[in-house]
Write an enzyme that holds these catalytic residues in place. Structure first.
Site: not given
Ligand SMILES: [Ca+2]
Ligand SMILES: [Ca+2]
Ligand SMILES: [Ca+2]
Length: 795
Positions: A227, A424, A493, A565, A567, A593, A689
């Site tokens: 969604d 919807e 959906n 970062e 991530e 973080n 990190d």
């Molecule tokens: Ca990080």
């Protein structure tokens, strides 16, 4: 007789159990480990404490054997030797009564070896559970070569109906009716070591390659997200998603039970400013006992807008509390921190105009017009059971309502949106003065479906001149996106949003593509975010979007010379992310973080189109926390098997955050960067990190430049001196307002000097410029210096 019946029953159960175990083993081999760490239920499984905890299986009166400690161990210094076996079931046993539970799943392993030269060249062994009486279940097996240690393995679920008042594990050879007729084949001595039974705790880390390098869809592959609602702020698009991962519970074979949405009470957020590298901002705790809005149970189908209220920009995140209502929480930024400013649901059946004809008071879609007025569309369902054409094609189950200036209240009454075949996922946006209401069509309520409306399970749209419509059937314009089953095999959906970044409009949708890549085809309702370009015809109508894995082009290169970062991921395999305490170095102290974790040997992450510039990078630094010794990060360009251009050692003290650096030579221009993780097999290696790259500083021709003014007679002169401080000869040009002079081949340590006659008696203070050109590291380098001189009055 009773024994014979029992044994027959036992073998039938065994055949079923082993099929499951073999399937589990096959999946594990291709998809990687799915078992998280759990304590061993077996006592003295390594026989380092003699025979403590062990006895001979005595399930039948004829069973019998002798157990003795042996130093011929698979591991450590002890194992058990089984001799003088009377039956095939005669082997070492341990009582697990009170330690294992019905309905739970366990993993079993054991090492086994036999050496009798008169025995067959290979022999099968079983780990078997005995639940009392004649109830035996083989739970693990191996076929091992004589003289070698083999590994019994298996996973098993104790049936919920199974009594575990008696629950015992033992090691045996396959049953036969008359083992004594061939004792070397059926009753050989054997040794056992390293027995373990652990509760099977499935890892939710996704091991499959879910997003192919070079492709843009799904946007992320280490978690799900449904969604998706896009929100652009400061050139960055944030996508808020129903956190399907909360429902993801892979079993021993790596396949999850079906997504029921029931436990979802957080919202997943990712963001990107280039549409290929996505930052994982983690999950917003919206509903439930740990949520910002504790009055709600669920957080489905989010929608985001921002508005300046009382001089402060606020971020309003709307969500569906399952089908029962819609709420809103307020953020200080697109990624929080988050507050509850209302204390209860925004949309309920008590909202004016919201009840009649609506099943579900969910799927809030927020829109703010250019005049600052906010609107919310919501609602869905509407099957009244009549199976009529009218109810199927015009359930009138969605609404639009004005929001208060505070964005957390409503104004007036909700108006009906009569969108053909509506179901919807309402969403409102504006382009060139026209308003667009898009929605998901239903899958049929039993009546004939009007061929002039959209197909079932598709994203369709209406166009009008006002956010309030009126949204009549005549405003229907067509289909934006057919059911994802059209493009990806798996249907289901859908839910969409539209955003503009730069001059281009984009369309978000979801599809069960990661889910199907995990299982090799079947889906259990786990949805992933996708992007496509959205283009318009001259009359403002929308060109139909087609689903694909390619997605959209990366719209800008990634700048490496800053904190990134970890991530932030274009493509990856085998990793997971988790939130840690403290803010983000890249996004600020108030921002969540995350770190990349569950890093095993062979896992990798990557960044797409990193622009190292013409001068290139000299180093790469990782902020890492080692969890095992011997880990390292290999940096590669443009492919995960390309040559290694740098290796970052991850060898600091275990558990401590550290920032090791590796040198990078000659990495210039634009590349995809792959970080491949290496270290001992079976170890959880480290967490990452963030990354940063160091830019090569431009080479310079070092000079010391001085300038001064003086009088010679009644004339003012400007004198310039440039000392060549570099290690190579330089051509130096001294430039003043009164002329310039070039001195070629000024040797290191020597100087260029000129005193310029200004032909004036009085001069103001001014500046000279000195340029030096030299060849450094094979390249012609020019550096420029300025120096000031004082005014002079010579007349
Ligand atoms: Ca990080
Ligand atoms: Ca041992
Ligand atoms: Ca992993």
């Amino acid at each position: 007789m009773s024994k014979r019946v029992g044994k027959t029953t036992r073998r039938r159960v065994a055949a079923i159990a082993m099929a499951g175990a073999l399937l589990g083993a096959a999946v594990t081999a291709t998809a990687g480990p799915v078992q998280a760490a759990a304590p061993n239920i077996i006592v003295n499984g390594g026989f380092e404490d003699g025979l403590s905890g062990w006895f001979v299986n005595n399930g039948n009166s004829t069973d019998g054997a002798t157990l003795s400690p042996t130093t011929d161990a698979y591991a450590g210094s002890g194992a058990v030797l089984v001799t003088d076996r009377k039956t095939t079931g005669s082997g070492p046993m341990q009582d697990l009564s009170g330690k294992v539970q019905a309905g739970k799943t366990y993993a079993v392993t054991a090492r086994v070896k036999y050496e009798n030269p008169n025995s067959p060249a290979t022999k099968q062994f079983f780990a078997t559970m005995h639940y009392g009486g004649a109830t035996y279940t083989n739970v693990g097996t191996v076929t091992v070569a004589r003289g070698q240690w083999g590994l019994i393995q298996g996973t098993f679920t104790i049936p919920a109906s199974q009594s575990v008042a008696t629950a015992r594990l033992f090691i045996e050879t396959p049953w036969t009716s008359d083992p004594g007729s061939a004792p070397d084949t059926h009753l050989m001595d054997f040794k056992v070591d390293d027995v373990s039974v652990t509760e099977f705790v499935p890892s939710t880390t996704i091991e499959a390659l879910g997003k192919n390098p070079g492709e843009g869809n799904p946007l992320i592959s280490h978690k799900f997200g449904a969604d998706g609602n896009a929100f652009v702020h400061d050139g960055r698009v944030y996508i808020y998603m129903t956190n399907d991962t909360q429902e993801y519970k892979p079993g021993p074979t790596g396949v999850s039970s079906t997504n029921t949405y029931a436990s979802i009470n957080t919202i997943t957020v990712i963001s990107s400013d280039d549409l290929m590298n996505w930052v994982d901002h983690g999950e917003i705790p919206v509903a439930g006992p740990n949520g910002v809005a504790r009055y709600a149970n669920n957080s489905w189908a989010p929608a985001m807008e921002s508005k300046v209220v009382d001089g402060k920009e606020k971020f309003f995140l709307y969500f569906a509390n399952n089908g029962g209502g819609s709420g809103v929480i307020v953020g200080d930024s697109p990624i929080g921190p988050w507050h509850d400013e209302r204390g209860n649901l925004l949309i309920t059946s008590a909202t004016p105009g919201a009840s009649n004809g609506i099943n579900w008071l969910f799927d809030p879609g927020v829109f703010i017009d250019d005049d600052g007025q906010g609107y919310l569309v919501f609602g869905g369902g509407g099957d009244d059971g009549t199976r009529s054409a009218e109810n199927t094609n015009h359930p009138k189950s969605t609404r639009v309502i004005r929001l208060g200036d505070d964005m957390i209240s409503t104004q007036g009454s909700a108006e009906v949106i009569d969108a053909p075949l509506v179901f919807e996922a309402g969403h409102l946006f504006k382009r060139d003065g026209k308003y667009y209401y898009s929605y998901s069509s239903n899958f049929g309520f039993g009546g004939p479906i009007d061929p002039n409306g959209p197909p079932t399970g598709a994203i369709a749209y209406l166009m009008a001149d006002s956010p309030m419509g009126p949204w009549t059937p005549e405003t229907y314009k067509g289909v934006i996106f057919r059911n994802p089953g059209t493009y990806f095999g798996a249907g289901g959906n859908n839910h969409q949003s539209v955003f503009k970044l730069g001059d281009q409009y984009y369309f978000t949708y979801h599809a069960q593509t990661l889910n199907s890549r995990i299982t090799g085809g079947a889906t259990q309702g786990f949805r992933s975010p996708h992007l496509a370009k959205l283009d318009f015809n001259a009359d403002g109508t929308i060109k139909e979007v087609r689903g694909d894995y390619k997605g959209v082009e990366q719209i800008r290169d990634l700048d490496p010379y800053r904190v990134i970062e970890a991530e932030t991921i274009a493509w990856q395999q085998g990793i997971a992310t988790k939130k840690i305490d403290g803010g983000s170095e890249e996004f600020g102290a108030q921002a969540p973080n995350l770190v990349v974790h569950d890093i095993d040997n062979g896992d990798w992450t990557s960044l797409a189109k990193v622009d190292f510039g013409a001068e290139g990078a000299t180093g790469v630094t990782a902020k890492v926390r080692p969890l095992a010794t011997g880990g390292k990060i290999e940096v590669r360009l443009d492919g995960r098997t390309s040559p290694v251009v740098a290796t970052i050692p991850v060898d600091a003290p275990l558990g401590e955050w550290t920032k090791p650096t590796a040198r990078l030579d000659g990495v210039t221009g634009v590349h995809d960067v792959y970080f491949t993780y290496a270290g001992p097999d079976g170890a959880d290696l480290f967490e990452v990190d963030s990354w940063s790259f160091e830019a090569a500083s431009s080479p310079e021709v070092a000079l010391t430049v001085t300038a001064s003014s003086r009088c010679i007679g009644s004339s003012a002169y400007v004198a310039v001196t440039a000392v060549n401080d570099s290690g190579v000869p330089a051509t130096i040009t001294l430039t003043t307002p009164y002329g310039s002079k070039t001195v070629a081949d000024v040797a290191p340590g020597k100087q260029a000097y000129q005193s310029f006659n200004t032909r004036a008696g009085n001069i103001d203070a001014g500046t000279v410029t000195v340029k030096a050109t030299a060849t450094i590291d094979g390249k012609q380098v020019t550096s420029s210096y300025d120096a000031g001189y004082a005014a002079a009055s010579c007349r």
